[in-house]
Design a protein around this motif. Structure first.
Motif, short mmCIF file in Angstrom:
data_model
loop_
_atom_site.label_atom_id
_atom_site.label_comp_id
_atom_site.label_asym_id
_atom_site.label_seq_id
_atom_site.Cartn_x
_atom_site.Cartn_y
_atom_site.Cartn_z
N LEU A 28 0.82 -1.20 0.00
CA LEU A 28 0.00 0.00 0.00
C LEU A 28 0.86 1.26 0.00
CD1 LEU A 28 -2.90 1.02 0.07
CD2 LEU A 28 -2.81 0.93 2.56
N LEU A 29 1.93 1.27 0.80
CA LEU A 29 2.84 2.42 0.83
C LEU A 29 3.54 2.58 -0.52
CD1 LEU A 29 4.41 1.91 4.38
CD2 LEU A 29 2.83 3.71 3.67
N LYS A 30 3.89 1.47 -1.14
CA LYS A 30 4.53 1.53 -2.46
C LYS A 30 3.59 2.11 -3.50
CE LYS A 30 6.75 -1.39 -5.95
NZ LYS A 30 7.11 -2.78 -6.35
N LYS A 31 2.31 1.67 -3.48
CA LYS A 31 1.32 2.18 -4.44
C LYS A 31 1.06 3.67 -4.23
CE LYS A 31 0.37 -1.57 -6.74
NZ LYS A 31 0.69 -1.69 -8.20
N ALA A 32 1.04 4.11 -2.96
CA ALA A 32 0.84 5.53 -2.68
C ALA A 32 2.00 6.36 -3.23
CB ALA A 32 0.69 5.75 -1.18
N PHE A 33 3.23 5.86 -3.06
CA PHE A 33 4.39 6.56 -3.59
C PHE A 33 4.34 6.61 -5.12
CE2 PHE A 33 8.68 6.06 -5.41
CZ PHE A 33 9.22 7.29 -5.07
N GLU A 34 4.02 5.50 -5.76
CA GLU A 34 3.94 5.47 -7.23
C GLU A 34 2.87 6.43 -7.75
OE1 GLU A 34 3.24 1.41 -8.12
OE2 GLU A 34 5.33 0.78 -7.80
N LEU A 35 1.72 6.47 -7.07
CA LEU A 35 0.65 7.38 -7.49
C LEU A 35 1.08 8.83 -7.42
CD1 LEU A 35 -2.33 7.75 -8.29
CD2 LEU A 35 -2.90 7.75 -5.86
N SER A 36 1.81 9.18 -6.35
CA SER A 36 2.25 10.57 -6.20
C SER A 36 3.28 10.96 -7.25
CB SER A 36 2.81 10.79 -4.80
OG SER A 36 3.99 10.00 -4.62
N VAL A 37 4.15 10.02 -7.62
CA VAL A 37 5.20 10.31 -8.59
C VAL A 37 4.65 10.30 -10.02
CG1 VAL A 37 7.39 9.52 -9.57
CG2 VAL A 37 7.02 9.44 -7.09
N LEU A 38 3.93 9.27 -10.38
CA LEU A 38 3.46 9.12 -11.75
C LEU A 38 2.40 10.17 -12.12
CD1 LEU A 38 3.15 5.23 -11.93
CD2 LEU A 38 4.95 6.66 -12.92
N CYS A 39 1.52 10.50 -11.19
CA CYS A 39 0.40 11.39 -11.49
C CYS A 39 0.54 12.77 -10.88
CB CYS A 39 -0.91 10.75 -11.01
SG CYS A 39 -1.24 9.14 -11.73
N ASP A 40 1.64 13.04 -10.23
CA ASP A 40 1.89 14.34 -9.60
C ASP A 40 0.73 14.69 -8.65
OD1 ASP A 40 3.26 16.61 -8.98
OD2 ASP A 40 2.45 17.78 -10.66
N ALA A 41 0.31 13.70 -7.89
CA ALA A 41 -0.80 13.88 -6.95
C ALA A 41 -0.26 14.05 -5.54
CB ALA A 41 -1.74 12.69 -7.01
N GLU A 42 -1.04 14.80 -4.75
CA GLU A 42 -0.67 14.95 -3.35
C GLU A 42 -1.34 13.82 -2.58
OE1 GLU A 42 -0.91 18.24 0.30
OE2 GLU A 42 -1.51 18.78 -1.76
N VAL A 43 -0.53 12.93 -2.04
CA VAL A 43 -1.03 11.72 -1.39
C VAL A 43 -0.55 11.69 0.05
CG1 VAL A 43 -1.09 9.21 -1.45
CG2 VAL A 43 -0.97 10.50 -3.60
N ALA A 44 -1.48 11.34 0.93
CA ALA A 44 -1.13 11.14 2.34
C ALA A 44 -1.77 9.84 2.79
CB ALA A 44 -1.63 12.30 3.19
N LEU A 45 -0.99 9.01 3.47
CA LEU A 45 -1.46 7.71 3.91
C LEU A 45 -1.10 7.52 5.37
CD1 LEU A 45 -2.65 4.89 3.29
CD2 LEU A 45 -0.36 4.18 2.57
N ILE A 46 -2.09 7.18 6.18
CA ILE A 46 -1.87 6.95 7.61
C ILE A 46 -2.37 5.55 7.96
CG2 ILE A 46 -2.44 7.72 9.94
CD1 ILE A 46 -2.90 10.51 8.82
N ILE A 47 -1.52 4.75 8.61
CA ILE A 47 -1.87 3.38 8.97
C ILE A 47 -1.50 3.16 10.44
CG2 ILE A 47 -1.48 0.93 8.50
CD1 ILE A 47 -0.57 1.71 5.69
N PHE A 48 -2.44 2.61 11.19
CA PHE A 48 -2.18 2.17 12.56
C PHE A 48 -2.26 0.65 12.59
CE2 PHE A 48 -3.50 6.54 13.39
CZ PHE A 48 -2.55 6.94 14.30
N SER A 49 -1.23 0.04 13.13
CA SER A 49 -1.21 -1.42 13.23
C SER A 49 -2.16 -1.86 14.35
CB SER A 49 0.21 -1.90 13.53
OG SER A 49 0.60 -1.49 14.83
N PRO A 50 -2.49 -3.16 14.40
CA PRO A 50 -3.35 -3.64 15.50
C PRO A 50 -2.79 -3.32 16.88
CG PRO A 50 -3.15 -5.30 13.80
CD PRO A 50 -2.19 -4.22 13.44
N SER A 51 -1.48 -3.19 16.95
CA SER A 51 -0.87 -2.87 18.24
C SER A 51 -0.80 -1.37 18.50
CB SER A 51 0.55 -3.47 18.29
OG SER A 51 1.36 -2.91 17.26
N GLY A 52 -1.23 -0.55 17.53
CA GLY A 52 -1.25 0.89 17.72
C GLY A 52 -0.05 1.61 17.14
N ARG A 53 0.81 0.92 16.42
CA ARG A 53 2.00 1.55 15.85
C ARG A 53 1.61 2.32 14.60
NH1 ARG A 53 7.73 -1.51 14.31
NH2 ARG A 53 8.84 0.41 13.66
#
Length: 207
Positions: A28-53
């Motif tokens: 998912l992080l890789k796809k977000a990076f590719e989307l921002s580079v290829l399409c010049d889009a402003e992308v922000a991704l926030i993920i919390f693990s089951p443990s809260g990380r």
């Protein structure tokens, strides 16, 4: 070996769930990076693990900038939805009001035509009668106006025709005065004609 379709439900095994989380998070992080580079889009991704990380990705220099931009657009969209809902409700209210007015007009029309007077009281019938009298007076006044306009128009046509008739009469008299009359014959004057009465004359024979 064909890979089976993954069922979309919680993975019960904790170890398998952690492995799946790590793999899919990285993808998912890789796809977000590719989307921002290829399409010049402003992308922000926030993920919390089951443990809260916390795991995050932002194509801008600061994650807070993207979040503020999102909040601003979210408020704008919410205001637009509220405005659209208010406008839609206003249209519905106006339509309902117009429908009620139309029903009242239809009832009044049927009453004036005498189709809905069974349930009318005496006061309502008197009111209907007064309305009809007023309408009749207006109709008569309009008819009188149309008659007066028609009479005025006919008088104008009559005046034009009389003027044309007068002009033609004057022209005829003028033409008649320009034609010379022949002089009458005197009773004492003899008129020579080629008419001879008697036997025809014969030429004498010379010896």
């Amino acid at each position: 070996m064909v890979r089976g379709k993954t069922q979309m439900k919680r993975i019960e095994n904790a170890s398998s769930r952690q492995v799946t989380f790590s793999k899919r998070r990285s993808g998912l992080l890789k796809k977000a990076f590719e989307l921002s580079v290829l399409c010049d889009a402003e992308v922000a991704l926030i993920i919390f693990s089951p443990s809260g990380r916390l795991y995050e990705f932002s194509s801008s220099s600061q994650m807070s900038h993207t979040i503020e931009r999102y909040q601003k657009n979210a408020r704008t969209l919410a205001n637009q939805r509220i405005t659209e809902e208010v406008y839609t409700q206003k249209l519905k209210d106006e339509a309902a009001d117009s429908y009620k007015k139309l029903e009242l007009l239809e009832d009044a029309k049927r009453t004036l035509l005498g189709e809905n007077i069974v349930s009318c009281s005496i006061a309502e019938l008197v009111q209907v009668e007064e309305q009809l009298e007023k309408s009749l007076c207006k109709i008569r006044a309009r008819k009188h106006t149309l008659f007066q306009e028609q009479i005025h128009h006919l008088k104008e046509q009559e005046a034009k025709l009389m003027k044309v008739n007068t002009d033609l009469k004057e022209k005829c008299e003028m033409v008649a005065s320009m034609i010379p009359l022949s002089q009458p014959l005197s009773p004492d004057m003899e008129v020579e004609t080629g008419l001879f009465i008697g036997p025809p004359k014969t030429k004498a024979n010379h010896v």
